[in-house]
Design an enzyme around this catalytic site. Structure first.
Site: not given
Ligand code: PEP
Length: 245
Positions: A9, A11, A95, A97, A167, A173, A209
């Site tokens: 992803n 973003k 997601h 976000e 998630e 992040g 992460s």
């Molecule tokens: C994500 O954006 O779905 C995500 C899991 O980001 P990160 O791997 O940077 O934590």
């Protein structure tokens, strides 16, 4: 047997030129990967050129959102037929976000899933609890509500194309990964919520992460079928390492 998925992803990172450069570099690194499905999800303006560059490779293309109508006066939105026409086969939906900054709800997630399925795009549907929800002991309740809302009245016939991503919001992040046990516990719970006929074949990805140094332990869990990866998917080297866990 559930074939694992590594989905990047991106973003709101990478211009069209940067996305194409990534693909040029990553293709030779992952050309022999056959045991995983690899997907990258660039920004909308980068989709077309990225699709061209991915032609003939073993990496698929996904988008980061989809609107539920096919066309119309919906300024700023992108529809299923448009994503299909540009070469997408996957789309991330719900997601955290989007839930946090753009008012996404379980109801709109459900509408977007229907639109994706209607246009033969595989939705990667994100769920996960916030830190305060985990700390107050409501992780399972939150995740159950999100799953039931997202998949309300979705026909069992569609489930071959549905992917779920767990998630935990506190792990996205932040560099704080859920431990393999913490993630497995929720993945198993999610699988238990799915219709019996599809539960064992549905892929449930972990996101939060994921890095080359922790991917193996997470993926070794029986109910974790791959990763939805943000930061570590942005560099060809680390993406390819993730795909070879
Ligand atoms: C994500 O954006 O779905 C995500 C899991 O980001 P990160 O791997 O940077 O934590």
């Amino acid at each position: 047997m559930r074939k694992p998925i590594i989905a990047g992803n991106w973003k709101m990172f990478k211009t069209e030129a940067e996305a194409v450069d990534f693909v040029k570099k990553v293709k030779p690194l992952v050309k022999d990967v056959k045991d995983k499905t690899m997907i990258i999800c660039p920004t909308f303006p980068a989709l077309s050129k990225t699709a061209d560059e991915l032609q003939g490779s073993n990496v698929a293309l996904g988008a980061q959102n989809i609107f539920w109508e096919d066309e119309g006066a919906f300024t700023g939105e992108i529809s299923g037929p448009m994503l299909k026409a540009v070469g997408c086969t996957y789309v991330i939906i719900g997601h955290s976000e989007r839930r946090q900054y753009f008012g996404e709800t379980d109801e709109t997630v459900n509408k977007r899933i229907r639109a994706a399925l209607k246009h033969k795009l595989s939705p990667i549907v994100c769920v996960g609890e916030r830190l305060e929800e985990r700390e107050s002991g409501s992780t399972f309740k939150v995740v159950e509500t999100q799953i039931r809302g997202a998949f309300k009245d979705i026909d069992e016939a569609h489930w071959d194309n549905i992917i779920i991503a767990y998630e935990p919001v506190w792990a996205i992040g932040t560099g704080k990964t859920a431990t393999p046990d913490q993630a497995q516990e929720v993945h198993k719970f999610i699988r238990g919520l799915l219709p019996k006929s599809v539960a064992e074949k549905t892929r449930i990805l972990y996101g939060g992460s994921v890095k080359p140094n922790n991917v193996k332990d997470l993926m070794a869990q029986p109910d974790i079928d791959g990763g939805l990866v943000g930061g570590a998917s942005l560099k060809p080297d680390s993406f390819s390492q993730l795909a070879m866990f």
